[in-house]
Design an enzyme around this catalytic site. Structure first.
Site, PDB file in Angstrom:
ATOM      1  N   TRP A 154      43.436  35.345  43.063  1.00  0.00           N
ATOM      2  CA  TRP A 154      41.574  36.067  43.125  1.00  0.00           C
ATOM      3  C   TRP A 154      41.215  35.374  43.802  1.00  0.00           C
ATOM      4  CZ3 TRP A 154      37.533  34.858  41.493  1.00  0.00           C
ATOM      5  CH2 TRP A 154      36.248  35.886  41.651  1.00  0.00           C
ATOM      6  N   HIS A 155      41.069  33.908  43.715  1.00  0.00           N
ATOM      7  CA  HIS A 155      39.821  33.614  45.142  1.00  0.00           C
ATOM      8  C   HIS A 155      40.665  34.239  45.898  1.00  0.00           C
ATOM      9  CE1 HIS A 155      38.090  31.408  41.204  1.00  0.00           C
ATOM     10  NE2 HIS A 155      37.971  30.886  42.323  1.00  0.00           N
ATOM     11  N   GLY A 156      41.385  34.294  46.224  1.00  0.00           N
ATOM     12  CA  GLY A 156      42.086  34.545  48.010  1.00  0.00           C
ATOM     13  C   GLY A 156      42.946  35.005  47.890  1.00  0.00           C
ATOM     14  N   PHE A 166      35.416  36.447  48.166  1.00  0.00           N
ATOM     15  CA  PHE A 166      35.713  37.403  46.687  1.00  0.00           C
ATOM     16  C   PHE A 166      36.216  38.011  46.627  1.00  0.00           C
ATOM     17  CE2 PHE A 166      35.718  32.218  46.417  1.00  0.00           C
ATOM     18  CZ  PHE A 166      36.136  32.214  47.475  1.00  0.00           C
TER      19      PHE A 166
END
Length: 475
Positions: A322-324, A475
């Site tokens: 989800w962060h990247g 993000f």
């Protein structure tokens, strides 16, 4: 429009004046276009993406509430969630999976000719996507009624204090507050201004200052020794906390000016005594989202030890992704999953060990806090490093202990150190009676105003100029 810019504070003042001058029934009409302007000021093309996904969320919510058939409701929920995830995938993950597939195909001597998409990642897309997924699932679970007013729904999505980097708010909290009549309140103005000032201090005095050292080391890790890599990793732990919690404080403070309370995202995370405790304190809106909409639906801890371990690992791997769109974030999430599994499996044995040893509770908690902090720092290496190879270089350097450290940026350590000492003092003041800010608010007015004037002075004197972007905006 960055939170740490003069433009934002002029914009915030205009929003606030108009909001309280208008009658309650017209206030949403004031906040909605201004929130849209705030978002579109980054890139007008982003508006089409967020409008499309908002229409999908609004429409699917109404259909879900009106539908009687469980099969229809399940289909609508699945389609609504899938469309939002597809939008997120196209903009954020397609090129990552495309390049990964191409690399695998080349290893197998296969042809893969699908080109990369030349798309600009819409700012905040991960946050508002998760927020709308939560809205859809909550309606499916009959935990919240569908919003029938598209204006209020769109304002729930676009509300500018929390739009680009959270907190990830549930509709049951935010929409109700947006609908409620908010009266002008000096206590809200004072408390909100406090939070904004404290968040600005953490951002420009601490995070942006130590970032100068972190960037110098992490952007060229092969040129630096062990001590520099350790210092940069510790510095990044401070940077990311002050950067993200600083943003959150400004967001919470901005919302409180309007009488709206957003959820707190941080509760002294580096005082955590276990990794499980850390995730109860760090990025709370995301960790609770992952728990409620991923970990528990996967089965949580209801189906035995092995299934619990798998569910924890899947949850944190996806949380990392989800962060990247990077293998470094996947590894970071995987490490968090492994740490959580280890914590879950060994906590009882460790409690028995400490009880048998009979050491004081403060010493036990200090040791646990020390270990937890260093496990978190170990994982931060993958979070911050530009590439996987850079991560390996830094970790390799950290294993070769050397005493010498190049202090070529002495002002970073002096100015940043002053900010960190103030941060540590305020954080250590957290008691059962409230936070350091809350304790200060109960002091006599000369003490309060002296402290806040000093804070303004330090921001002006020690803060890094240049309106540096917040880390979580990517993000």
């Amino acid at each position: 429009m960055l939170f740490n810019s003069l433009d934002y504070f002029v914009f915030l003042l205009v929003c606030l004046i108009g909001f309280f001058l208008l009658p309650h029934r017209f206030r949403w009409m004031w906040l909605l276009p201004l929130s849209a302007y705030f978002y579109l000021s980054w890139n007008p093309a982003y508006g089409l993406v967020i409008l499309f996904s908002s229409i999908v969320g609004f429409t699917s919510g109404i259909i879900l509430e009106d539908a009687k058939s469980p099969r229809v409701r399940k289909t609508v929920m699945a389609v609504g969630v899938a469309i939002n995830l597809c939008v997120l995938f196209v903009f954020k993950y397609f090129n990552f999976f495309n390049s990964t597939t191409r690399s695998v195909a080349e290893q197998l001597d296969l042809s893969w000719n699908i080109p990369h998409l030349e798309l600009v990642l819409p700012i905040g897309i991960s946050f508002y996507t998760f927020q709308k997924i939560a809205y859809t699932v909550d309606i499916y679970r009959r935990e919240y009624p569908a919003e029938r007013h598209f204006g209020y729904f769109l304002l729930y999505v676009l509300f500018f204090p929390q739009l680009v980097a959270g907190p990830i708010e549930r509709a049951s909290r935010l929409i109700e507050q947006l609908r409620a009549k908010q009266n002008f309140n000096w206590d809200n103005i004072y408390a909100g201004s406090q939070k904004i000032l404290w968040g600005l201090f953490k951002k420009v005095v601490i995070a942006d200052r130590v970032a100068l050292y972190v960037n110098a080391i992490y952007n060229n890790p092969e040129q630096h020794n062990s001590t520099s890599c350790w210092l940069a990793t510790y510095a990044f732990a401070i940077q990311i906390y002050c950067d993200f919690s600083g943003y959150t404080d400004i967001a919470l403070g901005s919302a409180q000016l309007f009488g709206i309370k957003l959820m707190d995202n941080f509760k002294q995370p580096y005082f955590a005594t276990t990794i499980r405790d850390f995730w109860r304190r760090w990025h709370i809106s995301l960790s609770t989202w992952l728990r409620d909409y991923l970990y528990i639906p996967l089965g949580g801890s209801r189906f035995g030890k092995r299934r619990t371990q798998i569910n924890l690992l899947i949850t944190m791997l996806l949380g990392g992704l989800w962060h990247g769109a990077s293998w470094n974030f996947v590894i970071w999430g995987g490490l968090q999953g492994i740490f959580l599994i280890g914590c879950h499996e060994t906590i009882d044995a460790r409690d028995r060990f400490w009880a048998r040893v009979g050491v004081p509770n403060w010493l036990r908690d200090s040791v646990r806090c020390f270990i937890t902090f260093h496990l978190v720092c170990l994982s931060w290496v993958f979070f911050r490093a530009n590439t996987f190879q850079d991560s390996m270089t830094i970790l390799s350097r950290m294993t070769h202990l050397e005493l010498a450290a190049p202090f070529q940026q002495i002002n970073v350590f002096v100015y940043g150190g002053i900010g960190i000492l103030i941060l540590a003092l305020v954080e250590s003041m957290q008691t059962a009676r409230g936070s350091g800010r809350e304790l200060l608010s109960r002091q006599r007015w000369p003490v309060r105003w002296a402290c806040w004037y000093a804070m303004v002075f330090l921001i002006t004197l020690l803060g890094v100029q240049g309106d540096a972007q917040f880390i979580y905006f990517q993000f």
